[in-house]
Write a protein that holds these residues in place. Structure first.
Motif: not given
Lengths: 383, 90, 442
Positions: A220-223, A259, B66, C416
């Protein structure tokens, strides 16, 4: 480039890198060779989960021992290895699984690994994004995560500092009887050859009982902070255990970048890298059932990788009966990262003698009947 | 900032901004004199490609992170938070 | 949301618009999907005076029966003519109610995914208000006011003068236009331009920009400033000098967007999607038109869009009839590529500290000496960010000669949950029964 080495290690993945380092540190003249880059195979494709796994006593012994070695190495690892002692939460969905949690705690305790049982409330506090209503979890605080390609590169550099030579971008066409032949025509001669080629091992050694077992991962993207521990469902072992069916199991890892690495899946018979979308969807659905908010997170990439699976889920570490020069360090399935360091120690104490860290018998390649018949590929050309 | 009859008013980092209809959030953020995001090593960044492929224009819009602001048209009442705000909160 | 079409066109630039309209005119149920809020791609964007042909085609699109999927991002292709797209949900404030997913089935797919700018790293290139050339054009068309702003336009390619002219028309002060190519090459390209009637209009734009300083064999070696760019250093031969500016628009021509084509399994050679004269790719039922087959400008893109649509609609003879016209324009593709050859001196612009991968802040020193893209990516994270190498890939190809990694889903970051929709999309093709389709407002 030819010349006599003490040992040629075929494969610069994490297992080959660990073995090369162990050999070089013991003064063996070591050459490592790989057709691509360091850590570019399963090492790059998998999760860098350092985990004590209890599918069998032999598996537990090797993973626990190896995990200890990683802990001892932790402070020497450079930052890009992203070593994080975040621990694992084995998540229990219901009371039946909580019973399994308590049983597991006992198994770990018997080998000296301390764990903590979290009830429903404590689990929700530890991981707020897990769905409500889970029964609890087993917290294995001694587990950790890292980023494998940089870990492999670190081990390779340690090997080089101890005098090892590294040949990259050199595809191996045959390995056995004291000779490793490269695609460019050169041959490396060695008293010993260590085959650490992972899923590629059966190409070089047709009799070796290693099969490809493909997996998918989604990143995933950054969380940052979304998940704090490696989260694994208790059913994971069932998925890893099955020898025939395709399966998925919930397994999510927080990276230091923030991520999430979402897994896991297992398939036999898949030989190509192209994503199996139906299986990927099943994997994501399983993950979403534990982390309901996961669906809204941004996914950057999906990829596949090939684990090297053996019939009894234990790796092959030790001499290959058909060839006095050939040693194996392969077949690690989903535990290559964890057991790389332990594998190297078991291998070199087997090769050179010395105090055996753990009993090596369960991992000996000779345990498979076919091992005595299979001859390694030597002089034949390979496509 | 341009005053325009029929302008669209939105919030950028808590301050009210009014832009012409059809203005992208990226343009609004640049007009407000701020960066869009902070890079992983802490640099201020602003849009580069203007067409949605560089991801430098990412901001948080109405709580959704984002978001590529160069591909999003300003809507009345939008709440935009940029990397500057994130850096201040850190 | 699940929809079936006869012809699905991806990308609403000139090639895509013409393809979609042509397909609709042939009586086919056509759809046009594009992730921008408005049609036109990069070059036919609103907010600028458009040439007559562009206005005409966009008007035809508006009045056609083409199903418009504007603002939808195609992120995966579960089957060769099954595409998945997502867009952020609409709410009173514009966003935030979650993401919608569209499952798009088609008999034929036409990829008109256009091109993006090539960026080369240099010290200071990550400063705010350093943008691409097309990038600044897009931002101004998106409402960024440039009146009175001092702008340096630099890099290479026809975009420099076109955008400088557009900016000047909007009141910007063009401090300099710096083209890295030598004048002789521009003149040779200019000869090509003059041969085409359609380019005369573009020439008019250029004339306005030509009043400014056009410097050839010139490029930016550094951008300076703290919170944003305040000045740049220019180099021409042995001369170096600094100029103050409010914005630097710097881009080195175009790189085709071939990711979706690659995901579909189309053969890509030297960065271009391989097609035959009817714009068919190596994958059955998949066509490609416009810049991904070769950077050749608007007229060629329109022609290829038309050929692809005619071929996709079974009008092979008409498509073949246009092949000769297309062949005549291919010379421009070659001329343009020759004109935009990059000076090897541009490889020396980076210092060790210059950031090459902007998503992950990977500096040049971390990349120097790596074996290939894969090693660089695995060891430094270069290319692992959301842009997946769209910005740094062209740069590392120029700097180190590296080729790219394989394309994996999603071709753009997607939720997702959206990604998970791929496993549920059925891969059935030509048996669309239109009576079963629901008419949905997209």
């Amino acid at each position: 480039m030819s010349g006599l080495a003490d040992v040629v290690v075929v494969g610069a993945g994490i297992v080959g890198a660990a073995c090369a380092r162990a050999c070089a540190l013991r003064g063996l003249r070591t050459v490592v060779v790989d057709g691509a880059v360091v850590g570019g195979g399963a090492t790059a494709a998998g999760m860098g989960h350092i985990v004590a796994m209890d599918d069998s006593p032999a598996q537990l012994a090797l993973t626990a021992y190896s995990q200890q070695l990683w802990r001892e190495m932790a402070e020497d690892l450079p930052p890009e290895v992203e070593f994080d002692a975040c621990g694992t939460l084995w998540v229990a969905a219901d009371e039946e699984e909580m019973a399994e949690v308590r049983r597991k705690q006992g198994v770990y305790a018997s080998i000296g690994i301390a764990t903590e049982v979290l009830d429903s409330h404590a689990l929700a506090e530890a991981e707020p994004h897990l769905r409500r209503g889970l029964a609890g979890a087993l917290q294995a605080g001694s587990d950790a995560v890292l980023y494998p390609p940089c870990a492999a590169a670190f081990l390779i550099r340690e090997a080089q500092r101890a005098g090892a030579e590294v040949l990259l971008g050199q595809a191996v066409v045959s390995a056995g009887q004291g000779r490793v032949r490269l695609q460019n025509g050169t041959a490396l001669s060695a008293a010993r050859i260590v085959l650490a080629a992972g899923a590629d091992s059966s190409r070089l050694l047709p009799g070796v009982p290693v099969r490809k077992r493909r997996g998918h991962l989604v990143i995933t993207d950054r969380y940052p902070g979304y998940v704090r521990h490696q989260l694994v469902e208790l059913g994971y072992l069932k998925s890893a255990h099955s020898m025939t069916t395709d399966s998925v199991a919930f397994n999510v890892q927080p990276r230091k970048t923030g991520q999430l690495l979402i897994g896991s899946s297992r398939e036999y018979g898949a030989e190509v890298a192209e994503v199996n979308r139906a299986l990927m969807t099943a994997m994501l659905a399983r993950a979403e059932s534990y982390l309901p908010g996961l669906g809204a997170l941004g996914a950057i990439r999906v990829w596949t990788g090939f684990r090297a699976a053996t019939p009894d889920k234990l790796p092959l570490i030790g001499p290959w009966p058909g060839d006095a020069t050939l040693w194996l360090a392969t077949g690690h399935e989903g535990l290559g990262i964890t057991t790389s360091l332990g594998t190297a120690e078991v291998l070199v104490t087997g090769m050179l003698g010395g105090k055996r860290p753990i009993p090596p018998e369960p991992y000996l390649p000779g345990r498979f009947a076919g091992a005595h018949e299979g001859a390694p590929v030597t002089e034949q050309a390979h496509a | 900032m341009r005053e325009a009859g029929g302008g669209v008013s939105l919030m950028v980092n808590g301050a009210s901004v009014t832009v012409a209809p059809g203005t992208t959030v990226a343009a609004a953020v640049m007009m407000a004199g701020t960066m869009t995001r902070t890079s992983v090593s802490g640099e201020p960044r602003a849009p580069l490609c203007g067409m949605g492929i560089c991801f430098e224009c990412r901001v948080t819009i109405d709580g959704a992170t984002h978001q590529r602001s160069c591909q999003i048209v300003c809507a009345p009442g939008m709440d935009v938070q940029t990397g500057a705000a994130e850096a201040r909160q850190a | 949301m699940k929809q079936h079409f006869d012809v699905l066109v991806v990308g609403a630039g000139p090639a895509g618009v013409v393809a979609a309209v042509t397909a609709a005119q042939c009586g086919q149920r056509a759809a046009l999907v594009d992730d921008n809020p408005a049609a036109g791609g990069q070059i036919w964007r609103s907010g600028a005076p458009l040439p007559k042909a562009a206005r005409a085609w966009l008007a035809r699109l508006e009045s056609s029966r083409v199903v418009r999927l504007q603002g939808w991002r195609v992120f995966d292709a579960p089957g060769r003519t099954v595409l998945l797209a997502e867009r952020n949900g609409a709410s009173a404030a514009g966003l935030g109610d979650g993401t919608e997913i569209a499952e798009l089935h088609a008999a034929k797919v036409i990829l008109a995914t256009g091109a993006r700018e090539r960026f080369l790293p240099f010290p200071g290139w990550t400063l705010p208000h350093v943008t691409g050339v097309g990038g600044l054009d897009a931002l101004t068309r998106g409402g960024l006011p440039m009146a009175g702003k001092r702008v340096v336009v630099a890099g290479t390619g026809p975009l420099l003068l076109a955008v400088a002219g557009h900016l000047a028309g909007n009141g910007a002060r063009i401090v300099a236009v710096c083209e890295q190519a030598p004048l002789e090459r521009l003149v040779r390209l200019g000869m090509h331009v003059l041969r085409e009637p359609g380019k005369l209009w573009q020439g008019m734009q250029y004339r306005r920009a030509m009043r400014t300083r056009l410097l050839t064999r010139c490029w930016v070696t550094a951008a300076h400033g703290e919170d944003r760019v305040r000045s740049v250093t220019l180099r021409q031969g042995k001369k170096h000098w600094e100029v103050g500016c409010d914005a630097l628009a710097c881009g080195f021509h175009l790189v085709p967007n071939t990711e979706l084509a690659e995901l579909l399994g189309c053969r890509v050679e030297e960065g271009l999607v391989a097609t035959d004269e009817q714009m068919r790719t190596s994958v059955e039922d998949v066509y490609c038109a416009g810049e991904p087959t070769g950077i050749g400008g608007v007229e060629l893109s329109r022609l290829e869009g038309q050929i692809a649509a005619l071929a996709a609609c079974g009008r092979g003879e008409e498509a073949r009839g246009m092949a000769a016209r297309r062949r005549g324009k291919l010379g421009f593709v070659r001329a343009l590529a020759a004109a935009c050859q990059l000076d090897p001196e541009l490889k020396k612009l980076t210092t060790d500290e210059t950031i090459v991968c902007r998503c992950e802040d990977v500096r040049f020193r971390a990349l120097r000496g790596r074996l290939n893209w894969r090693e660089a990516k695995l060891q430094t994270r270069c290319g692992m960010g959301p842009c997946q190498g769209r910005v740094c890939g062209a740069a590392t190809e120029f700097l180190f000669g590296w080729g790219a990694d394989s394309v994996r889903p999603p071709v753009f970051p997607a939720a997702v949950a959206s990604l998970a929709a791929a496993g549920q999309a059925n891969n059935f093709t030509a048996t669309m029964t239109t009576s079963e389709e629901t008419e949905e407002n997209v």
